[in-house]
Design an enzyme around this catalytic site. Structure first.
Site, PDB file in Angstrom:
ATOM      1  N   GLU A  49      38.516  36.106  30.377  1.00 59.23           N
ATOM      2  CA  GLU A  49      39.703  36.047  31.346  1.00 59.23           C
ATOM      3  C   GLU A  49      39.592  35.861  32.550  1.00 59.23           C
ATOM      4  O   GLU A  49      40.839  35.672  33.327  1.00 59.23           O
ATOM      5  CB  GLU A  49      40.090  37.633  30.840  1.00 59.23           C
ATOM      6  CG  GLU A  49      41.526  38.320  30.930  1.00 59.23           C
ATOM      7  CD  GLU A  49      41.722  38.977  31.934  1.00 59.23           C
ATOM      8  OE1 GLU A  49      42.710  38.855  32.843  1.00 59.23           O
ATOM      9  OE2 GLU A  49      40.938  40.063  32.561  1.00 59.23           O
ATOM     10  N   GLU A  50      38.453  35.863  33.131  1.00 63.88           N
ATOM     11  CA  GLU A  50      38.073  35.756  34.471  1.00 63.88           C
ATOM     12  C   GLU A  50      37.834  34.022  34.969  1.00 63.88           C
ATOM     13  O   GLU A  50      37.899  33.812  36.086  1.00 63.88           O
ATOM     14  CB  GLU A  50      36.987  36.340  34.973  1.00 63.88           C
ATOM     15  CG  GLU A  50      37.027  38.016  34.990  1.00 63.88           C
ATOM     16  CD  GLU A  50      38.184  38.523  35.462  1.00 63.88           C
ATOM     17  OE1 GLU A  50      38.857  37.727  36.528  1.00 63.88           O
ATOM     18  OE2 GLU A  50      38.630  39.549  35.056  1.00 63.88           O
ATOM     19  N   ASP A  58      35.272  42.294  39.013  1.00 63.23           N
ATOM     20  CA  ASP A  58      35.620  41.448  38.025  1.00 63.23           C
ATOM     21  C   ASP A  58      34.457  40.261  37.863  1.00 63.23           C
ATOM     22  O   ASP A  58      33.873  39.940  36.775  1.00 63.23           O
ATOM     23  CB  ASP A  58      36.812  40.976  37.945  1.00 63.23           C
ATOM     24  CG  ASP A  58      37.916  41.842  37.764  1.00 63.23           C
ATOM     25  OD1 ASP A  58      37.935  42.718  36.799  1.00 63.23           O
ATOM     26  OD2 ASP A  58      38.981  42.173  38.621  1.00 63.23           O
ATOM     27  N   ASP A 118      37.059  39.924  27.932  1.00 67.17           N
ATOM     28  CA  ASP A 118      37.627  40.417  29.018  1.00 67.17           C
ATOM     29  C   ASP A 118      36.516  41.334  29.763  1.00 67.17           C
ATOM     30  O   ASP A 118      36.176  42.500  29.300  1.00 67.17           O
ATOM     31  CB  ASP A 118      38.966  41.349  28.972  1.00 67.17           C
ATOM     32  CG  ASP A 118      39.529  41.754  30.219  1.00 67.17           C
ATOM     33  OD1 ASP A 118      38.695  41.646  31.433  1.00 67.17           O
ATOM     34  OD2 ASP A 118      40.462  42.380  30.161  1.00 67.17           O
ATOM     35  N   ASP A 125      45.449  36.799  37.101  1.00 67.01           N
ATOM     36  CA  ASP A 125      45.623  37.645  38.240  1.00 67.01           C
ATOM     37  C   ASP A 125      44.445  37.441  39.054  1.00 67.01           C
ATOM     38  O   ASP A 125      43.310  36.996  38.709  1.00 67.01           O
ATOM     39  CB  ASP A 125      45.713  39.389  37.701  1.00 67.01           C
ATOM     40  CG  ASP A 125      46.743  39.373  36.832  1.00 67.01           C
ATOM     41  OD1 ASP A 125      47.813  38.827  36.821  1.00 67.01           O
ATOM     42  OD2 ASP A 125      46.629  40.454  35.862  1.00 67.01           O
ATOM     43  N   GLU A 132      41.780  40.279  24.574  1.00 70.93           N
ATOM     44  CA  GLU A 132      42.297  41.649  24.359  1.00 70.93           C
ATOM     45  C   GLU A 132      42.801  42.069  22.919  1.00 70.93           C
ATOM     46  O   GLU A 132      42.280  42.685  22.178  1.00 70.93           O
ATOM     47  CB  GLU A 132      43.004  42.124  25.472  1.00 70.93           C
ATOM     48  CG  GLU A 132      42.401  42.048  26.778  1.00 70.93           C
ATOM     49  CD  GLU A 132      43.427  41.777  28.000  1.00 70.93           C
ATOM     50  OE1 GLU A 132      44.399  41.502  27.934  1.00 70.93           O
ATOM     51  OE2 GLU A 132      43.062  42.273  29.143  1.00 70.93           O
ATOM     52  N   LEU A 190      35.689  43.071  32.398  1.00 72.27           N
ATOM     53  CA  LEU A 190      35.980  44.392  33.032  1.00 72.27           C
ATOM     54  C   LEU A 190      37.729  44.815  32.966  1.00 72.27           C
ATOM     55  O   LEU A 190      38.246  44.325  33.848  1.00 72.27           O
ATOM     56  CB  LEU A 190      35.639  44.496  34.503  1.00 72.27           C
ATOM     57  CG  LEU A 190      35.550  45.965  34.798  1.00 72.27           C
ATOM     58  CD1 LEU A 190      34.493  46.774  33.990  1.00 72.27           C
ATOM     59  CD2 LEU A 190      34.978  45.913  36.264  1.00 72.27           C
ATOM     60  N   ASP A 191      38.027  45.213  31.778  1.00 67.69           N
ATOM     61  CA  ASP A 191      39.457  45.527  32.040  1.00 67.69           C
ATOM     62  C   ASP A 191      39.774  46.835  32.569  1.00 67.69           C
ATOM     63  O   ASP A 191      38.926  47.680  32.460  1.00 67.69           O
ATOM     64  CB  ASP A 191      39.966  45.604  30.408  1.00 67.69           C
ATOM     65  CG  ASP A 191      41.415  45.877  30.484  1.00 67.69           C
ATOM     66  OD1 ASP A 191      42.225  44.722  30.449  1.00 67.69           O
ATOM     67  OD2 ASP A 191      41.892  46.764  30.551  1.00 67.69           O
TER      68      ASP A 191
HETATM   69  O1  LIG Z   1      51.248  47.637  34.351  1.00 71.85           O
HETATM   70  P1  LIG Z   1      50.968  48.116  32.836  1.00 71.85           P
HETATM   71  O2  LIG Z   1      52.088  47.218  32.377  1.00 71.85           O
HETATM   72  O3  LIG Z   1      51.128  49.389  32.662  1.00 71.85           O
HETATM   73  O4  LIG Z   1      49.698  47.346  32.349  1.00 71.85           O
HETATM   74  C1  LIG Z   1      48.495  48.276  32.359  1.00 71.85           C
HETATM   75  C2  LIG Z   1      47.605  47.476  31.382  1.00 71.85           C
HETATM   76  O5  LIG Z   1      47.107  46.427  32.302  1.00 71.85           O
HETATM   77  C3  LIG Z   1      45.828  46.380  32.306  1.00 71.85           C
HETATM   78  O6  LIG Z   1      45.277  47.053  33.627  1.00 71.85           O
HETATM   79  C4  LIG Z   1      44.769  45.000  32.337  1.00 71.85           C
HETATM   80  O7  LIG Z   1      45.770  44.218  33.310  1.00 71.85           O
HETATM   81  P2  LIG Z   1      44.931  43.312  34.236  1.00 71.85           P
HETATM   82  O8  LIG Z   1      43.863  42.531  33.466  1.00 71.85           O
HETATM   83  O9  LIG Z   1      45.697  42.750  35.071  1.00 71.85           O
HETATM   84  O10 LIG Z   1      44.039  44.413  35.114  1.00 71.85           O
HETATM   85  C5  LIG Z   1      45.372  47.327  31.382  1.00 71.85           C
HETATM   86  O11 LIG Z   1      43.876  48.092  31.409  1.00 71.85           O
HETATM   87  C6  LIG Z   1      46.240  48.180  31.287  1.00 71.85           C
HETATM   88  O12 LIG Z   1      46.325  48.461  29.795  1.00 71.85           O
END
Ligand SMILES: O=P(O)(O)OC[C@H]1O[C@](O)(COP(=O)(O)O)[C@@H](O)[C@@H]1O
Length: 363
Positions: free
Chosen positions: A118-119, A95, A137, A89, A300, A139-140
Site C-alpha cells: 500500500e505504501e 509507515d 498494508d 495518502d 485490505e 501499518l494500517d
Molecule cells: O476516515 P474513515 O472513513 O473513518 O476511515 C478510517 C479507516 O481508514 C484507515 O485509517 C486506513 O486509512 P489510511 O490507509 O489512509 O490510514 C483505517 O484504519 C480506518 O478503518
C-alpha cells in the site's frame, strides 16, 4: 460457593510469577506456537510457506517494538515532504519504516517474487524464482499512532503465476499482484494492541496466535475462530451519516432501534483502525464497515474477507462478495462491509448502502 467443573486446560509453566492458563486447543495438542502449528506435525503448509511466515512474523515483531517504542513519536508525525501520490495518502515515517521492515524480511526469506505494498506506487520484484507474491498494508491505522491507539499489519499471499514468467519485468509484478482474492493461499493480520496478535488462515479455518513476550513466540490462543452468525454491534464512522445513501441510513436507524431481523438494540463501536475494528468483529460478531471508497481491495479488503469467510462470516462491497471481484488496479478503493453472515446479508438487503459522496474528510 458453587463449584464449576474445570474445563480441559493445560498449564504453561511460567519462569516467574503466576502460571499462565491457556485453554486446550481444539486442533490438537502440541501446536502451541505459530511455527509448530504450520510445521510438518501441524497444518503442514509446506516448507516454503513456513519459511515465509517465519520471516513475516519476525518483521511484525519488529514493527510491534517500533510502534510501542518511546522514540516513535517523531516517526508517527505526518511526512511534511508528502510522498503520497494521486492514489496513495501521504505516508508517515512510521509507515515507511514498517514497509522497509517487511520488505527486508521478505527479501531475506528468499521465497517471495513480488511484494505489492500500500505504501509503494508499484510492486517490487524481489527474486525470479520466489514461489510467492505478497500484498500488504504494512501499518494500517498509523494516523492513530500518536494517541497509542491500536494499529495493524495486513497481508495476503498468492502463488507466483509461472505462466507470466516470460513477461517483461515491467509487467509481471503488477499482473501477479492483481490476482483475484479467490486465489489467495493465505492471509492474515497482526494487531498491535494491548496484546500483539497474529491472526492467519491458510484456507482451513482462521486461527489467532498471541505474542508471548517472555519467549518471543506467537502462541495459539484462538484456534478455529468462528465469527458469531449474528452480532449486536455495528462499527462505522457515523459522523458521515448525512453523506450516506438512504439504504445505509435506514439500516443503521433500524438496528439502533432493535427493529431489524434481530430484535435487539445494537451498540456502536468504532476505533477507526481497521485491524482493531475487524478483530473485535471476528471475536464478537456484528458488522464492521467503511461505506465510502476508501479501503483498498488488494491490500485490505481481500485479505480480511478471506479471514472472515474462513471464520464463517461474509466480506462484501455492499452488493457482491469481495473475493469474487477482479482487481483492475493496484490501489483500487471500494466500500467494505465485513462481519457476521446474517448481519452483512441483512445490510445488503437494504440495497443502497454504498456511499457515493466522498468529499475528503480532514480527520
Ligand atoms: O476516515 P474513515 O472513513 O473513518 O476511515 C478510517 C479507516 O481508514 C484507515 O485509517 C486506513 O486509512 P489510511 O490507509 O489512509 O490510514 C483505517 O484504519 C480506518 O478503518
Amino acid at each position: 460457593m458453587k463449584k464449576f467443573p474445570v474445563p480441559a486446560l493445560f498449564v504453561l509453566p511460567a519462569l516467574e510469577g503466576p502460571s499462565l492458563l491457556i485453554e486446550k486447543n481444539s486442533i490438537g495438542d502440541g501446536f502451541q506456537t505459530l511455527l509448530d502449528y504450520i510445521g510438518k506435525e501441524g497444518e503442514d503448509v509446506g516448507d516454503d510457506l513456513v519459511v515465509l511466515i517465519a520471516h513475516l512474523q519476525y518483521a511484525c515483531k519488529r514493527i510491534a517494538a517500533v510502534v510501542a517504542s518511546p522514540f516513535n513519536s517523531v516517526l508517527g508525525k505526518q511526512n511534511k515532504n508528502g510522498g503520497g501520490s494521486a492514489e496513495r495518502d501521504d505516508p508517515k515515517p512510521l509507515d515507511i519504516v514498517s514497509n522497509e521492515i517487511i520488505l527486508s524480511s521478505l527479501r531475506n526469506s528468499g521465497k517471495v517474487a513480488v511484494m505489492a505494498s500500500e505504501e509503494d506506487d508499484v510492486p517490487v520484484w524481489i527474486t525470479d524464482n520466489g514461489p510467492f507474491v505478497v500484498v500488504t498494508d504494512p501499518l494500517d491505522g498509523s494516523r492513530n499512532i500518536d494517541a497509542s491507539i491500536p494499529t495493524g499489519t495486513i497481508f495476503g499471499i498468492y502463488n507466483r503465476l509461472v505462466e507470466l514468467d516470460h513477461l517483461p519485468i515491467k509487467e509481471k509484478p503488477q499482473l501477479n499482484s492483481l490476482q483475484s482474492g479467490t486465489r489467495l493461499i493465505a492471509a492474515g493480520y497482526v494487531l498491535y494492541s494491548s496484546a500483539t496478535i497474529f491472526c492467519v488462515s491458510f484456507g482451513s479455518g482462521t486461527h489467532a496466535f498471541t505474542l508471548d513476550h517472555t519467549t518471543g513466540d506467537f502462541v495459539l490462543t484462538h484456534p478455529s475462530i468462528k465469527v458469531p452468525s449474528r452480532g449486536q454491534i455495528y462499527s462505522v464512522n457515523d459522523a458521515r451519516y448525512f453523506d450516506w445513501p438512504e439504504g445505509l441510513r435506514q439500516y443503521i436507524d433500524t438496528v439502533r432501534q432493535g427493529k431489524g431481523k434481530y430484535p435487539k438494540k445494537y451498540s456502536a463501536r468504532y476505533i477507526c483502525s481497521l485491524v482493531a475494528d475487524f478483530h473485535r468483529t471476528l471475536m464478537y460478531g456484528g458488522v464492521a464497515m467503511n461505506p465510502r471508497d476508501h479501503l483498498r481491495l488488494v491490500y485490505e479488503a481481500n485479505p480480511l474477507s478471506f479471514l472472515v469467510e474462513q471464520a464463517g462470516g461474509r466480506g462484501s462491497d455492499g452488493k457482491s462478495r469481495i473475493l469474487s471481484l477482479q482487481p483492475v488496479k493496484l490501489h483500487q478503493r471500494l466500500p467494505l462491509f465485513l462481519g457476521s453472515m446474517e448481519d452483512v446479508e441483512e445490510l445488503e438487503s437494504y440495497g443502497d448502502v454504498q456511499q457515493k459522496v466522498n468529499p475528503g474528510y480532514e480527520v
